[in-house]
Structures are given as structure tokens and as C-alpha cells.
Design a protein around this motif. Structure first.
Motif, PDB file in Angstrom:
ATOM      1  N   ARG A  91       0.747  -1.289  -0.202  1.00 23.00           N
ATOM      2  CA  ARG A  91       0.163  -0.016   0.106  1.00 23.00           C
ATOM      3  C   ARG A  91       0.764   1.409  -0.034  1.00 23.00           C
ATOM      4  O   ARG A  91       0.517   2.059  -0.450  1.00 23.00           O
ATOM      5  N   SER A  92       2.201   1.027   0.481  1.00 23.50           N
ATOM      6  CA  SER A  92       2.946   2.387   0.758  1.00 23.50           C
ATOM      7  C   SER A  92       4.435   1.670   0.590  1.00 23.50           C
ATOM      8  O   SER A  92       4.478   0.518   0.795  1.00 23.50           O
ATOM      9  N   GLN A  93       5.427   2.714   0.532  1.00 27.68           N
ATOM     10  CA  GLN A  93       6.623   2.397   0.426  1.00 27.68           C
ATOM     11  C   GLN A  93       7.266   2.223   2.095  1.00 27.68           C
ATOM     12  O   GLN A  93       8.162   1.771   2.484  1.00 27.68           O
ATOM     13  N   ASP A  94       6.534   2.540   2.928  1.00 28.42           N
ATOM     14  CA  ASP A  94       6.550   2.505   4.534  1.00 28.42           C
ATOM     15  C   ASP A  94       6.243   1.102   4.936  1.00 28.42           C
ATOM     16  O   ASP A  94       6.771   0.912   6.286  1.00 28.42           O
ATOM     17  N   VAL A  95       5.500   0.153   4.138  1.00 28.41           N
ATOM     18  CA  VAL A  95       5.369  -1.112   4.840  1.00 28.41           C
ATOM     19  C   VAL A  95       6.485  -1.844   5.591  1.00 28.41           C
ATOM     20  O   VAL A  95       7.422  -1.716   4.672  1.00 28.41           O
TER      21      VAL A  95
ATOM     22  N   GLY B  55      12.659  -6.235   7.992  1.00 34.28           N
ATOM     23  CA  GLY B  55      13.316  -5.330   9.340  1.00 34.28           C
ATOM     24  C   GLY B  55      13.367  -3.996   8.988  1.00 34.28           C
ATOM     25  O   GLY B  55      13.700  -3.274  10.161  1.00 34.28           O
ATOM     26  N   GLY B  56      13.005  -3.616   7.960  1.00 34.23           N
ATOM     27  CA  GLY B  56      12.891  -2.104   7.847  1.00 34.23           C
ATOM     28  C   GLY B  56      11.856  -1.796   6.765  1.00 34.23           C
ATOM     29  O   GLY B  56      11.215  -2.658   6.032  1.00 34.23           O
ATOM     30  N   PRO B  57      11.488  -0.559   6.523  1.00 38.29           N
ATOM     31  CA  PRO B  57      10.472  -0.174   5.518  1.00 38.29           C
ATOM     32  C   PRO B  57      10.798  -0.794   4.107  1.00 38.29           C
ATOM     33  O   PRO B  57      12.157  -0.801   3.738  1.00 38.29           O
ATOM     34  N   LEU B  58       9.978  -0.965   3.310  1.00 33.18           N
ATOM     35  CA  LEU B  58      10.187  -1.720   1.830  1.00 33.18           C
ATOM     36  C   LEU B  58      10.957  -0.470   1.104  1.00 33.18           C
ATOM     37  O   LEU B  58      11.923  -0.831   0.321  1.00 33.18           O
ATOM     38  N   ALA B  59      10.550   0.596   1.072  1.00 36.76           N
ATOM     39  CA  ALA B  59      11.101   1.783   0.871  1.00 36.76           C
ATOM     40  C   ALA B  59      11.883   1.558  -0.692  1.00 36.76           C
ATOM     41  O   ALA B  59      13.027   2.128  -0.918  1.00 36.76           O
TER      42      ALA B  59
ATOM     43  N   GLY C 126      14.105 -16.292  -9.340  1.00 36.21           N
ATOM     44  CA  GLY C 126      14.972 -15.218  -9.588  1.00 36.21           C
ATOM     45  C   GLY C 126      14.246 -14.097 -10.179  1.00 36.21           C
ATOM     46  O   GLY C 126      14.804 -13.095 -10.574  1.00 36.21           O
ATOM     47  N   LYS C 127      12.786 -13.927 -10.271  1.00 35.67           N
ATOM     48  CA  LYS C 127      12.158 -13.120 -10.998  1.00 35.67           C
ATOM     49  C   LYS C 127      11.565 -12.119  -9.914  1.00 35.67           C
ATOM     50  O   LYS C 127      11.368 -12.161  -8.740  1.00 35.67           O
ATOM     51  N   GLN C 128      11.517 -10.876 -10.377  1.00 39.29           N
ATOM     52  CA  GLN C 128      11.021  -9.630  -9.582  1.00 39.29           C
ATOM     53  C   GLN C 128       9.587  -9.911  -9.634  1.00 39.29           C
ATOM     54  O   GLN C 128       8.920  -9.934 -10.469  1.00 39.29           O
ATOM     55  N   LEU C 129       8.943  -9.636  -8.330  1.00 36.07           N
ATOM     56  CA  LEU C 129       7.346  -9.954  -7.883  1.00 36.07           C
ATOM     57  C   LEU C 129       6.895  -8.460  -7.744  1.00 36.07           C
ATOM     58  O   LEU C 129       5.833  -8.106  -8.228  1.00 36.07           O
ATOM     59  N   VAL C 130       7.633  -7.728  -7.400  1.00 34.97           N
ATOM     60  CA  VAL C 130       7.081  -6.324  -6.907  1.00 34.97           C
ATOM     61  C   VAL C 130       8.202  -5.502  -6.772  1.00 34.97           C
ATOM     62  O   VAL C 130       9.352  -5.630  -6.354  1.00 34.97           O
ATOM     63  N   LYS C 131       7.785  -3.999  -7.278  1.00 31.31           N
ATOM     64  CA  LYS C 131       8.948  -2.977  -6.886  1.00 31.31           C
ATOM     65  C   LYS C 131       8.192  -2.025  -5.960  1.00 31.31           C
ATOM     66  O   LYS C 131       7.248  -1.575  -5.798  1.00 31.31           O
ATOM     67  N   GLY C 132       8.914  -2.045  -4.562  1.00 32.39           N
ATOM     68  CA  GLY C 132       8.366  -1.460  -3.605  1.00 32.39           C
ATOM     69  C   GLY C 132       8.370  -0.047  -3.809  1.00 32.39           C
ATOM     70  O   GLY C 132       8.515   1.088  -3.766  1.00 32.39           O
TER      71      GLY C 132
END
Length: 165
Positions: A85-89, A145-149, A159-165
Motif C-alpha cells: 500500500r505504501s513504501q513504508d510497509v 526488518g525495515g520499510p520496503l522503501a 530469480g524473478k522480480q515480484l514487486v517493486k516497492g
């Protein structure tokens, strides 16, 4: 003629005391310099398993990574990941594809500055039982451990990208 009187008692006590102290010193010194002493309560380092090795390889070689061959209990491919939902997740929901016969399943994560590498895992039931080996998919949450950011979420098995945060 009178015989001289000898007092041996005090000398015997001193000799016994010296012998006792020497023995105590030898016992105390016998433990010094040996490797049997332990300090602290930290557990011993655990050996890197298939996930740890694969995740480190992905971080090192990204974006040039190939899928791993075959099925490994520590490296199950993910069927997907929810868009954050956000980069802070600090938590991701991923869909793990595992065997319907697995006694347990879940997901593991390794984080770097640029990537979040995730893999599913499954634990087989008793191998003596009958199993159809059907694929089951279940959603599970992974804590970060930290925000997705802005970091990329990568499936360790493919080896595939699933999501870009």
C-alpha cells in the motif's frame, strides 16, 4: 645427661601448609589456557542452508540470475505477492506454492539495501504415507526488518522480480 628436645610440630604444619598451597595453585593453573572455557550465551553460528546461499547469490548477481532447477523444500517458488500500500510497509503478503501433503509451509526473507529476496518453504509429512503431490497455494505474511522503501521484491526460486516497492 639430658636429651635435647626437638620441636617438629610447627615445622610439620608449615610444610603441610606449603604443600597444600602448592597443590591448590596447581589445580587453579591447570584450567588456564585450555579451549574448554566458554563465555557468553550466544548460540553457535548456524550453517547456511539452500535459501541463505541462493539469496546471497541473488543479491550479489542481480539482475542476472537464473531459476534454480527442481523442487527444494527451502526454495519453493512463490505464486505471487500483494502490491504494498505504501513504501513504508514492513510486512509483505506472499502466496506460497507448496505440496498439499506438506506438514507445514511458510516464507523466508533476506533483505539487502536494494532487494528483498523471498522464498517459500515446505516441510514434508511422514514419507511413508500416501500423497497425491497436488499443488496448494496459501497466503502468508513476511515481516521486514525495515520499510520496503523502493526495494525490489525477488522470488529466490525463480530469480524473478515480484514487486517493486
Amino acid at each position: 645427661m639430658q636429651h635435647p628436645t626437638y620441636r617438629t610440630r610447627p615445622r610439620t604444619r608449615v610444610t603441610a601448609l606449603v604443600a597444600c598451597l602448592a597443590a591448590a595453585g596447581a589445580v587453579a593453573l591447570s584450567g588456564c589456557g585450555k579451549n574448554t572455557q566458554t563465555v557468553g550465551a550466544a548460540p553457535p553460528p548456524r550453517a547456511k542452508d539452500a535459501f541463505d546461499q541462493r539469496a546471497a547469490q541473488i543479491v550479489r548477481d542481480w539482475p542476472k540470475v537464473a531459476p534454480v532447477p527442481g523442487r527444494q523444500e527451502a526454495l519453493l517458488p512463490l505464486a505471487g505477492a500483494d502490491h504494498p500500500r505504501s513504501q513504508d510497509v514492513r510486512e509483505l503478503t506472499v502466496t506460497v506454492g507448496h505440496s498439499a501433503c506438506d506438514a507445514g509451509y511458510g516464507a523466508r526473507v533476506l533483505e539487502s539495501k536494494e532487494l528483498v529476496v523471498v522464498s517459500g518453504w515446505g516441510k514434508k509429512k511422514n514419507p511413508k504415507g500416501m500423497c497425491t503431490e497436488q499443488l496448494a497455494t496459501d497466503r502468508t505474511k513476511v515481516r521486514l526488518g525495515g520499510p520496503l522503501a523502493g526495494r525490489k521484491v525477488v522470488d529466490a526460486a525463480t530469480g524473478k522480480q515480484l514487486v517493486k516497492g
